[in-house]
Design a protein around this motif. Sequence first.
Motif, PDB file in Angstrom:
ATOM      1  N   THR A  31      -1.162  -2.751  -5.888  1.00 16.79           N
ATOM      2  CA  THR A  31      -0.370  -3.151  -4.692  1.00 16.79           C
ATOM      3  C   THR A  31       0.933  -3.192  -5.143  1.00 16.79           C
ATOM      4  N   GLN A  33       4.750  -4.623  -4.117  1.00 19.70           N
ATOM      5  CA  GLN A  33       5.192  -5.449  -3.101  1.00 19.70           C
ATOM      6  C   GLN A  33       6.685  -5.084  -3.294  1.00 19.70           C
ATOM      7  N   ARG A  56       6.874   5.852   0.814  1.00 24.80           N
ATOM      8  CA  ARG A  56       5.244   5.742   0.685  1.00 24.80           C
ATOM      9  C   ARG A  56       4.981   7.112   0.206  1.00 24.80           C
ATOM     10  N   PHE A  71      -0.981   1.187  -3.028  1.00 29.07           N
ATOM     11  CA  PHE A  71      -0.555   0.887  -1.789  1.00 29.07           C
ATOM     12  C   PHE A  71       0.893   0.399  -1.873  1.00 29.07           C
ATOM     13  N   GLU A  73       3.778  -2.577   0.019  1.00 24.40           N
ATOM     14  CA  GLU A  73       3.741  -3.254   1.063  1.00 24.40           C
ATOM     15  C   GLU A  73       5.397  -3.537   0.856  1.00 24.40           C
ATOM     16  N   SER A  75       8.360  -6.273   2.102  1.00 24.96           N
ATOM     17  CA  SER A  75       8.613  -7.436   2.765  1.00 24.96           C
ATOM     18  C   SER A  75      10.056  -8.022   2.576  1.00 24.96           C
TER      19      SER A  75
END
Length: 76
Positions: A31, A33, A56, A71, A73, A75
């Motif tokens: 992942t 971030q 992505r 993945f 993410e 934020s």
Amino acid sequence: MKELIEMIVKPLVDFPEDVQVKVLEDENRVTYQLSVNKTDMGKVIGKQGRVAKAIRTVVYAAGSSQQKKIFLEISE
């Protein structure tokens, strides 16, 4: 991969020094971030999420050779 994400995102934002990518790795998934300045969120997400979807897509394509699921993410 971290450098790829930074290379894509930094030209899009007003505060490139605030772009940070953290990596969390598990057994079968990685992942990333991505955090940006609060004022740059709209530029990274884009209208109806088109820019985020494009980022992505590039990241997933670049990581398709790995055995782990990737993945991304986004934020603040």
